[in-house]
Design a protein around this motif. Structure first.
Motif, short mmCIF file in Angstrom:
data_model
loop_
_atom_site.label_atom_id
_atom_site.label_comp_id
_atom_site.label_asym_id
_atom_site.label_seq_id
_atom_site.Cartn_x
_atom_site.Cartn_y
_atom_site.Cartn_z
N ASP A 29 7.11 -74.98 -12.06
CA ASP A 29 6.33 -73.79 -11.91
C ASP A 29 5.91 -73.38 -10.18
O ASP A 29 5.63 -73.54 -10.35
CB ASP A 29 5.01 -73.39 -13.01
N PRO A 30 6.94 -72.10 -10.14
CA PRO A 30 6.84 -71.69 -8.90
C PRO A 30 5.44 -71.47 -8.25
O PRO A 30 5.03 -72.13 -6.68
CB PRO A 30 7.41 -70.27 -8.40
N SER A 34 12.16 -73.48 -2.85
CA SER A 34 13.00 -72.91 -3.82
C SER A 34 14.29 -73.71 -4.53
O SER A 34 13.95 -73.75 -5.34
CB SER A 34 13.85 -71.49 -3.94
N ASN A 35 14.56 -75.14 -3.65
CA ASN A 35 14.58 -75.92 -3.79
C ASN A 35 13.84 -77.06 -5.36
O ASN A 35 14.83 -77.32 -5.80
CB ASN A 35 15.57 -77.06 -2.42
N LEU A 36 12.82 -77.16 -4.81
CA LEU A 36 12.28 -78.23 -5.46
C LEU A 36 11.43 -77.78 -6.69
O LEU A 36 11.81 -78.30 -7.38
CB LEU A 36 11.47 -78.10 -4.36
N ALA A 37 11.54 -76.07 -6.33
CA ALA A 37 11.43 -75.83 -7.73
C ALA A 37 12.70 -75.74 -8.86
O ALA A 37 12.83 -75.49 -10.00
CB ALA A 37 11.10 -73.67 -8.02
N ARG A 39 0.85 -74.41 -4.71
CA ARG A 39 -0.24 -74.83 -4.67
C ARG A 39 -0.24 -76.23 -3.79
O ARG A 39 -0.95 -76.53 -3.59
CB ARG A 39 -0.98 -74.57 -5.38
N ILE A 40 0.44 -76.79 -5.19
CA ILE A 40 0.89 -78.41 -4.42
C ILE A 40 1.20 -78.28 -2.66
O ILE A 40 0.37 -79.19 -2.18
CB ILE A 40 1.63 -79.09 -5.35
N LEU A 41 2.39 -77.65 -2.71
CA LEU A 41 3.12 -77.76 -0.67
C LEU A 41 1.19 -77.01 0.08
O LEU A 41 1.33 -77.88 0.73
CB LEU A 41 3.86 -76.58 -0.85
#
Length: 307
Positions: free
Chosen positions: A64-65, A55-58, A70-72
């Motif tokens: 887009d979460p 959530s911090n990254l978003a 998918r990246i994570l």
């Protein structure tokens, strides 16, 4: 007004298409590895943060979460990150970059930097600096920090000729004053250069371009004249004029002048309001047919509280 706005929108969209192509070129270089620039940025933020969640990254990346998720998942599968449960929120997981992740990011960063270096090397040194300055100005303006892109400095060799040139161009365009006015300005500047210790000239710059200037010249031990005050049309109304006049008035206080005056033209309402805000009052009006048959010159004076 609307047509001007639409023209600017068109130019911005044109730039966006051009810059997107440039970024695509850089991205293709990075894509020689398995990861994109977007993925490299996610790795960078995870590495830079002391404590990081999805959530911090978003929020930081405005991404887009679902796409971020998918990246994570891919990063975790490839061994670039690892996750641990948050001690304060059992629903969240802390993201940590692994040594393999750091090595991967360095490779991506180096590849991107190498591509940008190759792009910059196509430009002369001066053009490179102008490019960087303009990019910084775009960031400042779009983030509401316009003032930070404008700097005020003391004049340097070459500025005085430019000041005379801009007076000649703008005053002919805006007030129909002919070459005799340009000659008058140039003569006053030459007189200043013969003894620059009597005063000072300040120059305002934006992205390396001169956008305004102002000067002060000592007439006697306690009296000074404000001169050569000009703001380029595109930079009027944004507070630059007030900054320049403030710079002059502070200088006068430091030099213990207790009387400052200036000459201007009747009808310059914005300038009149600015002068009045600094305590100047209208003390004299006279016709001047030297440069324009309909010109009314005005003198404004202010007394300073200097002992």
């Amino acid at each position: 007004m609307e047509s001007s706005i639409q023209q600017r929108v068109t130019e911005i969209r044109k730039f966006n298409r051009f810059y997107t192509n440039i970024i695509g070129l850089v991205n293709q270089n990075v894509l020689e590895s398995p990861y994109s620039l977007a993925e490299a940025r996610v790795l960078l933020e995870i590495d830079a943060a002391a404590t990081c969640t999805a959530s911090n990254l978003a929020e930081i990346l405005q991404i887009d979460p679902g796409y971020l998720s998918r990246i994570l998942r891919r990063f975790k599968k490839d061994g670039l990150i690892e996750t641990t449960k948050s001690m304060t929120d059992g629903r969240s997981q802390i993201l940590n970059i692994t040594e393999k992740g750091r090595a991967t990011f360095r490779q991506l960063s180096d590849a991107s930097s190498s591509q940008l270096i190759r792009l910059l090397e196509l430009l002369p040194q001066g053009a490179q600096q102008t490019l960087v300055q303009n990019m910084a100005a775009i960031q400042d303006m779009l983030s509401g920090q316009t003032d930070t892109s404008i700097t005020i400095r003391r004049h340097r060799p070459g500025d005085v000729g430019y000041i005379a040139y801009r007076h000649g161009v703008l005053y002919e365009k805006e007030y129909e004053l002919d070459h005799r006015f340009e000659k008058y300005v140039l003569q006053s500047l030459i007189a200043y250069l013969e003894d620059p210790s009597r005063g000072e000239i300040w120059v305002a710059e934006c992205c390396g371009a001169i956008v305004g200037f102002i000067g002060i010249v000592g007439i006697s031990e306690r009296t000074a004249q404000l001169r050569w005050f000009l703001i380029e049309p595109d930079f009027r109304g944004g507070g630059l004029g007030r900054k320049l006049v403030s710079t002059v008035m502070e200088y006068c206080q430091q030099k213990y002048y207790n009387h400052v005056f200036l000459w201007t033209f009747k009808g310059l309402d914005a300038a009149r309001h600015l002068y009045q805000s600094f305590g100047f009052t209208l003390t004299e009006e006279k016709e001047n047919d030297t440069w324009n048959n309909q010109l009314i010159e005005q003198r404004w004076d202010v007394m300073l509280g200097v002992n």
